[in-house]
Design an enzyme around this catalytic site. Structure first.
Site, short mmCIF file in Angstrom:
data_model
loop_
_atom_site.label_atom_id
_atom_site.label_comp_id
_atom_site.label_asym_id
_atom_site.label_seq_id
_atom_site.Cartn_x
_atom_site.Cartn_y
_atom_site.Cartn_z
N GLU A 35 61.37 48.21 90.02
CA GLU A 35 61.84 46.97 89.39
C GLU A 35 62.47 47.29 88.03
O GLU A 35 62.17 48.33 87.43
CB GLU A 35 60.63 46.02 89.27
CG GLU A 35 60.84 44.74 88.52
CD GLU A 35 61.89 43.80 89.10
OE1 GLU A 35 63.04 44.24 89.30
OE2 GLU A 35 61.57 42.61 89.29
N ARG A 62 75.56 44.32 83.13
CA ARG A 62 74.84 45.24 84.01
C ARG A 62 75.42 46.65 83.94
O ARG A 62 74.75 47.63 84.21
CB ARG A 62 74.98 44.79 85.47
CG ARG A 62 74.21 43.55 85.83
CD ARG A 62 74.12 43.45 87.35
NE ARG A 62 73.84 42.10 87.81
CZ ARG A 62 72.63 41.55 87.84
NH1 ARG A 62 71.60 42.22 87.41
NH2 ARG A 62 72.46 40.32 88.28
N PHE A 75 65.59 39.36 74.84
CA PHE A 75 66.27 39.36 76.14
C PHE A 75 67.11 40.63 76.22
O PHE A 75 68.04 40.83 75.46
CB PHE A 75 67.13 38.12 76.34
CG PHE A 75 67.44 37.92 77.79
CD1 PHE A 75 66.52 37.29 78.63
CD2 PHE A 75 68.61 38.41 78.34
CE1 PHE A 75 66.78 37.16 79.99
CE2 PHE A 75 68.88 38.28 79.70
CZ PHE A 75 67.96 37.65 80.52
P1 XMP Z 1 58.90 37.90 85.58
O1 XMP Z 1 58.81 36.91 84.46
O2 XMP Z 1 58.69 37.24 86.91
O3 XMP Z 1 60.39 38.34 85.51
O4 XMP Z 1 58.03 39.10 85.35
C1 XMP Z 1 60.86 39.41 86.13
C2 XMP Z 1 62.34 39.25 86.38
O5 XMP Z 1 62.98 38.48 85.38
C3 XMP Z 1 64.15 39.09 84.94
N1 XMP Z 1 64.04 39.32 83.49
C4 XMP Z 1 65.01 39.75 82.70
N2 XMP Z 1 66.27 40.07 82.99
N3 XMP Z 1 66.63 40.61 80.72
C5 XMP Z 1 67.08 40.51 81.99
O6 XMP Z 1 68.23 40.83 82.23
C6 XMP Z 1 65.37 40.30 80.35
O7 XMP Z 1 65.00 40.43 79.18
C7 XMP Z 1 64.51 39.84 81.41
N4 XMP Z 1 63.22 39.46 81.43
C8 XMP Z 1 62.97 39.16 82.72
C9 XMP Z 1 64.27 40.35 85.72
O8 XMP Z 1 65.22 40.16 86.74
C10 XMP Z 1 62.94 40.60 86.35
O9 XMP Z 1 63.06 41.06 87.67
MG MG Z 2 64.72 41.64 88.54
#
Ligand code: XMP
Ligand code: MG
Length: 171
Positions: A96, A162, A149
């Protein structure tokens, strides 16, 4: 346009990928069944894969597509747009991009176990520990990041950034 502040250089990412591969290959010496999460983990996964191959490990892989995010905010509800190939009896390594609240990975871990995976381990490039809402920890973590972020090296903000070779954060 958003301003991106550098956080983790390409060089540090490469060095950390090599270290992670040492740990992973110790735990999975012969073969690995990887499940990587689209879209953000694609670059990290392909770099990991190439390094793991140097250790003569057989790697099978499959992708899942999950989403819980809209812009910079998690909706808290995970939807699965693409499911993994058969995981029955397999020892899985999830790859991930980032763990934030933990909701996405908790969902995926439970889903894979329900589908009959034997064990599920987790490798994440980034870990935003401060924001955790569910108790889930990765077995292999690239870097801990502050509550910002982050984008780049696969991670996006509304579809952009990306393609950056490093990780930065949006100011
Ligand atoms: P959770 O909150 O479910 O989130 O643990 C996981 C997914 O959220 C996205 N995510 C981010 N994507 N910058 C991003 O580009 C960030 O700071 C960020 N924080 C969470 C990510 O896709 C991850 O799989
Ligand atoms: Mg993700």
């Amino acid at each position: 346009m958003a301003k991106i502040m550098p956080l983790i250089s390409r060089k540090r990412i490469s060095a950390r990928v090599s270290e992670l591969v040492k740990e992973i290959s110790h735990d999975f010496p012969k073969h690995i069944f990887c499940i990587f999460v689209l879209t953000g983990a694609v670059i990290f996964f392909s770099d990991l894969l190439r390094e793991l191959k140097k250790k003569n490990i057989e790697i099978r892989f499959s992708a899942v597509k999950l989403s819980s995010y809209k812009g910079k905010k998690s909706s808290g509800k995970v939807t699965m747009a693409l499911d993994a190939d058969d995981v029955k009896g397999k020892d899985i390594l999830i790859v991930e991009d980032i763990i934030d609240t933990g909701i996405t990975l908790e969902f995926l871990r439970k889903h894979l176990l329900k589908k009959g995976a034997r064990t599920v381990r987790i490798c994440t490039l980034l870990d935003k520990k401060e924001r955790r809402k569910v108790a889930i920890e990765a077995d292999y973590v690239g870097f801990s990041v502050p509550d910002k972020f982050v984008v780049g090296y696969g991670l996006d903000y509304n579809g952009r950034y990306r393609d950056l070779d490093h990780v930065g954060y949006i100011q």
